[in-house]
Design a protein around this motif. Structure first.
Motif, PDB file in Angstrom:
ATOM      1  N   ASP A  20      14.281  -9.659  -9.111  1.00 16.85           N
ATOM      2  CA  ASP A  20      13.017 -10.369  -9.265  1.00 16.85           C
ATOM      3  C   ASP A  20      12.450  -9.984 -10.627  1.00 16.85           C
ATOM      4  N   LEU A  21      12.598 -10.878 -11.599  1.00 13.97           N
ATOM      5  CA  LEU A  21      12.201 -10.559 -12.970  1.00 13.97           C
ATOM      6  C   LEU A  21      10.713 -10.263 -13.105  1.00 13.97           C
ATOM      7  N   THR A  22       9.891 -10.935 -12.301  1.00  8.21           N
ATOM      8  CA  THR A  22       8.443 -10.726 -12.413  1.00  8.21           C
ATOM      9  C   THR A  22       8.064  -9.340 -11.927  1.00  8.21           C
ATOM     10  N   SER A  23       8.530  -8.964 -10.738  1.00 15.69           N
ATOM     11  CA  SER A  23       8.202  -7.638 -10.199  1.00 15.69           C
ATOM     12  C   SER A  23       8.780  -6.524 -11.075  1.00 15.69           C
ATOM     13  N   ALA A  24      10.023  -6.735 -11.536  1.00 12.78           N
ATOM     14  CA  ALA A  24      10.639  -5.721 -12.396  1.00 12.78           C
ATOM     15  C   ALA A  24       9.895  -5.595 -13.714  1.00 12.78           C
ATOM     16  N   GLY A  25       9.521  -6.721 -14.294  1.00 17.02           N
ATOM     17  CA  GLY A  25       8.814  -6.690 -15.572  1.00 17.02           C
ATOM     18  C   GLY A  25       7.449  -6.041 -15.477  1.00 17.02           C
ATOM     19  N   LEU A  26       6.775  -6.218 -14.348  1.00 18.76           N
ATOM     20  CA  LEU A  26       5.457  -5.604 -14.158  1.00 18.76           C
ATOM     21  C   LEU A  26       5.564  -4.128 -13.769  1.00 18.76           C
ATOM     22  N   GLY A  27       6.744  -3.706 -13.392  1.00 18.45           N
ATOM     23  CA  GLY A  27       6.936  -2.318 -12.989  1.00 18.45           C
ATOM     24  C   GLY A  27       6.314  -1.993 -11.638  1.00 18.45           C
ATOM     25  N   ILE A  28       6.267  -2.981 -10.728  1.00 14.43           N
ATOM     26  CA  ILE A  28       5.599  -2.768  -9.439  1.00 14.43           C
ATOM     27  C   ILE A  28       6.593  -2.693  -8.280  1.00 14.43           C
ATOM     28  N   GLU A  29       7.882  -2.670  -8.581  1.00 12.76           N
ATOM     29  CA  GLU A  29       8.876  -2.784  -7.518  1.00 12.76           C
ATOM     30  C   GLU A  29       8.725  -1.727  -6.428  1.00 12.76           C
ATOM     31  N   ARG A  30       8.315  -0.515  -6.798  1.00 17.00           N
ATOM     32  CA  ARG A  30       8.250   0.561  -5.802  1.00 17.00           C
ATOM     33  C   ARG A  30       6.830   0.873  -5.325  1.00 17.00           C
ATOM     34  N   VAL A  31       5.906   0.034  -5.669  1.00 16.78           N
ATOM     35  CA  VAL A  31       4.531   0.237  -5.202  1.00 16.78           C
ATOM     36  C   VAL A  31       4.455  -0.098  -3.712  1.00 16.78           C
ATOM     37  N   PRO A  32       3.892   0.783  -2.880  1.00 19.28           N
ATOM     38  CA  PRO A  32       3.800   0.499  -1.443  1.00 19.28           C
ATOM     39  C   PRO A  32       2.973  -0.753  -1.182  1.00 19.28           C
ATOM     40  N   GLY A  33       3.472  -1.610  -0.298  1.00 17.47           N
ATOM     41  CA  GLY A  33       2.765  -2.858  -0.019  1.00 17.47           C
ATOM     42  C   GLY A  33       2.718  -3.178   1.459  1.00 17.47           C
ATOM     43  N   ARG A  34       1.888  -4.157   1.753  1.00 18.93           N
ATOM     44  CA  ARG A  34       1.705  -4.592   3.136  1.00 18.93           C
ATOM     45  C   ARG A  34       1.663  -6.124   3.157  1.00 18.93           C
ATOM     46  N   LEU A  35       2.202  -6.696   4.203  1.00 17.34           N
ATOM     47  CA  LEU A  35       2.217  -8.150   4.356  1.00 17.34           C
ATOM     48  C   LEU A  35       1.669  -8.529   5.723  1.00 17.34           C
ATOM     49  N   GLU A  36       0.844  -9.566   5.744  1.00 16.38           N
ATOM     50  CA  GLU A  36       0.417 -10.181   6.998  1.00 16.38           C
ATOM     51  C   GLU A  36       0.778 -11.658   6.939  1.00 16.38           C
ATOM     52  N   ALA A  37       1.333 -12.176   8.022  1.00 19.47           N
ATOM     53  CA  ALA A  37       1.610 -13.605   8.135  1.00 19.47           C
ATOM     54  C   ALA A  37       0.683 -14.172   9.205  1.00 19.47           C
ATOM     55  N   ARG A  38      -0.136 -15.156   8.815  1.00 17.00           N
ATOM     56  CA  ARG A  38      -1.095 -15.761   9.740  1.00 17.00           C
ATOM     57  C   ARG A  38      -0.999 -17.283   9.645  1.00 17.00           C
ATOM     58  N   VAL A  39      -1.192 -17.953  10.766  1.00 25.32           N
ATOM     59  CA  VAL A  39      -1.172 -19.415  10.760  1.00 25.32           C
ATOM     60  C   VAL A  39      -2.505 -19.934  10.235  1.00 25.32           C
ATOM     61  N   LYS A  40      -2.461 -21.109   9.615  1.00 25.97           N
ATOM     62  CA  LYS A  40      -3.680 -21.691   9.058  1.00 25.97           C
ATOM     63  C   LYS A  40      -4.380 -22.633  10.030  1.00 25.97           C
TER      64      LYS A  40
END
Length: 280
Positions: A20-40
């Motif tokens: 993922d060129l964007t994540s790699a370029g920003l240097g955020i690949e190893r930043v801890p993250g969270r995802l929520e999936a919700r219906v609209k």
């Protein structure tokens, strides 16, 4: 029913074959993250197990809150995931598309099922094999989640004679049909008719399932008592242009099954993927 990992891997490679060129370029690949999936919007959800597995394949930890076929209210939570930002970004779009397309199929199927039930309780909605190639598992799971059944899984599980088959036989179909019935004696024989005369001939030849192509509901209401008088055990299905808008009328005409590909084609069901940074 879940799509095999080999198929899911191919979907992931299609979107992110290398990095993922964007994540790699920003240097955020190893930043801890969270995802929520919700219906609209309110509706059925499907493709949830596949979406969860897609996220897990990249290393995320997933908590699935629903099963395929569950109904959620607006902003209802489908799943949560935790992982590194790089893991989440490599999978989030594929997981979203899987749930949105599958949920769209499930909701359209459910709409047809409800209409058929209003017309004639017990009339089933069967989805054809006319889905996008490569999506059989996902499309079928979505149809089942919406209360439908699979009309045919493919060419190897059932027998269905079309006019495209009959053009290769002799003018007299009887010998070919007799051979077909003895070829796989444990299976029922279905055949499609596009007119009353053809339908009557097929019933006389001993078909178990009469698939009526492009008949009107009014035409079927006249035909079905006649063919059932010849064979009370005959299963009659309507096919060709059958959808939610006319499902009730076809069911009321006396059909046992409505054969359709209509739920496969339509607007995806919106699922919002919310990413956020997780405190370390």
């Amino acid at each position: 029913m879940r799509t095999p990992d080999t198929v899911l891997e191919a979907w992931l490679r299609d979107d992110c074959p290398f990095e993922d060129l964007t994540s790699a370029g920003l240097g955020i690949e190893r930043v801890p993250g969270r995802l929520e999936a919700r219906v609209k919007a309110p509706g059925l959800v499907a493709g949830t197990a596949d979406a969860a597995r897609i996220l897990e394949m990249a290393g995320a930890k997933v908590r699935l809150h629903v099963r395929d076929g569950d109904r959620l209210d607006t902003k209802g939570l489908v799943l949560e995931a935790e992982g590194e930002a790089g893991e989440l970004h490599q999978t989030v779009k594929v997981a979203q598309c899987v749930m949105e397309y599958a949920s769209g199929i499930a909701n359209r199927t459910a709409e047809m099922v409800a209409a058929a039930e209003r017309g004639r309780p017990g009339c089933r909605v069967g989805l054809t094999r006319k889905h996008m190639p490569g999506t059989k598992y996902l499309s079928a799971a979505a149809a089942l989640a919406g209360g439908g059944i699979m009309h045919r899984w493919g060419l190897s599980d059932s027998i269905l004679v079309f006019d495209q088959h009959r053009v290769f036989t002799e003018d007299d179909w009887a010998p070919a049909f007799a051979r077909l019935k003895s070829f796989s004696p444990e299976r029922k024989v279905a055949a499609e008719a596009d007119g009353v005369e053809e339908a009557m001939r097929l019933v006389d030849l001993g078909v178990d399932i009469l698939q009526c192509e492009r008949f009107t509901p009014e035409g079927l209401a006249e035909l079905i008592p006649q063919v059932k008088a010849k064979n009370p055990q005959l299963v009659v299905s309507a096919a060709g242009g059958v959808q939610a808008a006319n499902a009730e009328a076809y069911a009321r005409a006396g059909c046992d099954l409505l054969v359709t590909s209509w739920p496969y084609f339509g607007k995806p069901f919106d699922v919002k993927m919310i990413l956020s940074r997780r405190p370390e």
